[in-house]
Design a protein around this motif. Structure first.
Motif, PDB file in Angstrom:
ATOM      1  N   GLN A  74      39.000  45.145  29.988  1.00  0.00           N
ATOM      2  CA  GLN A  74      37.769  45.081  30.464  1.00  0.00           C
ATOM      3  C   GLN A  74      37.066  43.676  30.885  1.00  0.00           C
ATOM      4  O   GLN A  74      36.654  43.560  31.883  1.00  0.00           O
ATOM      5  CB  GLN A  74      36.629  45.888  29.468  1.00  0.00           C
ATOM      6  N   PRO A  75      37.330  42.643  29.915  1.00  0.00           N
ATOM      7  CA  PRO A  75      36.499  41.361  30.157  1.00  0.00           C
ATOM      8  C   PRO A  75      37.159  40.889  31.519  1.00  0.00           C
ATOM      9  O   PRO A  75      36.552  40.342  32.385  1.00  0.00           O
ATOM     10  CB  PRO A  75      36.724  40.667  28.996  1.00  0.00           C
ATOM     11  N   LEU A  76      38.510  40.875  31.706  1.00  0.00           N
ATOM     12  CA  LEU A  76      39.186  40.376  32.868  1.00  0.00           C
ATOM     13  C   LEU A  76      38.844  41.072  34.271  1.00  0.00           C
ATOM     14  O   LEU A  76      38.277  40.232  34.993  1.00  0.00           O
ATOM     15  CB  LEU A  76      40.898  40.714  32.768  1.00  0.00           C
ATOM     16  N   PHE A  77      38.686  42.256  34.085  1.00  0.00           N
ATOM     17  CA  PHE A  77      38.358  43.121  35.436  1.00  0.00           C
ATOM     18  C   PHE A  77      36.618  43.031  35.571  1.00  0.00           C
ATOM     19  O   PHE A  77      36.281  42.795  36.720  1.00  0.00           O
ATOM     20  CB  PHE A  77      38.677  44.454  35.459  1.00  0.00           C
ATOM     21  N   GLN A  78      35.822  42.945  34.498  1.00  0.00           N
ATOM     22  CA  GLN A  78      34.535  42.724  34.817  1.00  0.00           C
ATOM     23  C   GLN A  78      34.122  41.317  35.231  1.00  0.00           C
ATOM     24  O   GLN A  78      33.376  41.263  36.289  1.00  0.00           O
ATOM     25  CB  GLN A  78      33.828  42.895  33.344  1.00  0.00           C
ATOM     26  N   ALA A  79      34.812  40.238  35.025  1.00  0.00           N
ATOM     27  CA  ALA A  79      34.701  39.032  35.491  1.00  0.00           C
ATOM     28  C   ALA A  79      35.074  39.126  37.060  1.00  0.00           C
ATOM     29  O   ALA A  79      34.568  38.369  37.748  1.00  0.00           O
ATOM     30  CB  ALA A  79      35.466  38.152  34.707  1.00  0.00           C
ATOM     31  N   LEU A  80      36.115  39.681  37.350  1.00  0.00           N
ATOM     32  CA  LEU A  80      36.673  39.766  38.671  1.00  0.00           C
ATOM     33  C   LEU A  80      35.813  40.450  39.535  1.00  0.00           C
ATOM     34  O   LEU A  80      35.375  39.811  40.600  1.00  0.00           O
ATOM     35  CB  LEU A  80      37.879  40.492  38.619  1.00  0.00           C
ATOM     36  N   PHE A  81      35.235  41.606  39.096  1.00  0.00           N
ATOM     37  CA  PHE A  81      33.873  42.380  39.890  1.00  0.00           C
ATOM     38  C   PHE A  81      32.774  41.525  40.136  1.00  0.00           C
ATOM     39  O   PHE A  81      32.245  41.317  41.302  1.00  0.00           O
ATOM     40  CB  PHE A  81      33.848  43.576  39.542  1.00  0.00           C
ATOM     41  N   THR A  82      32.569  40.550  38.962  1.00  0.00           N
ATOM     42  CA  THR A  82      31.365  39.957  39.043  1.00  0.00           C
ATOM     43  C   THR A  82      31.463  38.831  40.155  1.00  0.00           C
ATOM     44  O   THR A  82      30.652  38.457  40.707  1.00  0.00           O
ATOM     45  CB  THR A  82      30.973  39.329  37.789  1.00  0.00           C
TER      46      THR A  82
END
Length: 209
Positions: A106-114
């Motif tokens: 989750q943190p990896l992709f949350q950062a990507l979308f952000t």
């Protein structure tokens, strides 16, 4: 950021935003590059659902990989610990103002979308996510109503749009999304819950294009 986008059809926008995203370079290919993934910072595979065997190539990567996979869960693909997120890539949904995704990272992709300034919503790792599962069931119910001569396709579409304020009616959704996607998802869901069993009229209907 250099993004590899794999798709079989031309694409000029993703997640409601024009390509390339700010601060990115997008390379679009129809197949996995023969030279591998060196030099890329992210992969977006819009054709994964038709080629799930590609997961074997993605599991070994350390860069984030976004796969268009409404049908197959990460658990089913044995990719829960890989740097992979599945998202709802179906027509209509892919350019909504909020993208559904599921991942074990989750943190990896949350950062990507952000970073891309793309609104997103993490869901459980289940077939259909929320939107596709709901819309597919609505479409199925509409076909059941039609085969029981409750009303016509046009009248059902009008009633649903006026009565529920949906942007499209069930048969309009069906034509936009595509027959095979809807049936495949319903059949997958029906293996666990017979409520999702496709209507006979849905199985024999043809898309109006």
């Amino acid at each position: 950021m250099k993004i590899l986008i794999i798709c079989t059809n031309p694409v000029s926008a993703l997640f409601g935003k024009e390509l390339p995203f700010t601060g990115t370079e997008c390379i679009i290919e129809k197949e996995l590059p023969a030279s591998g993934f060196t030099g890329f910072d992210c992969v977006i595979d819009l054709a994964f659902e038709e080629n799930p065997e590609r997961m074997g190539s993605y599991k070994t990567l350390i860069i984030p990989v976004l796969i268009g996979s409404v049908i197959y869960s990460l658990k089913e693909l044995n990719a829960e610990q890989a740097p992979v997120a599945r998202f709802n890539h179906w027509p209509v949904f892919i350019n909504r103002n909020c993208i559904e995704f599921a991942t074990g990272k989750q943190p990896l992709f949350q950062a990507l979308f952000t970073q891309w300034q793309v609104p997103c919503y993490e869901t459980a790792d289940t077939p259909g996510f929320v939107a596709a599962r709901t819309v597919s069931m609505i479409i199925n119910e509409a076909f059941m109503a039609k085969q029981e001569d409750v009303s016509t396709e046009d009248d059902i579409d009008i009633a649903m749009k006026l009565g529920t304020n949906y942007p499209l009616g069930p048969f309009e959704w069906y034509n936009e999304i595509g027959r095979e996607r809807i049936i495949h998802l319903l059949q997958k869901l029906a293996t666990a819950d017979q409520r999702y069993k496709p209507a006979v009229s849905l199985l024999t209907h043809k898309v109006n294009h």
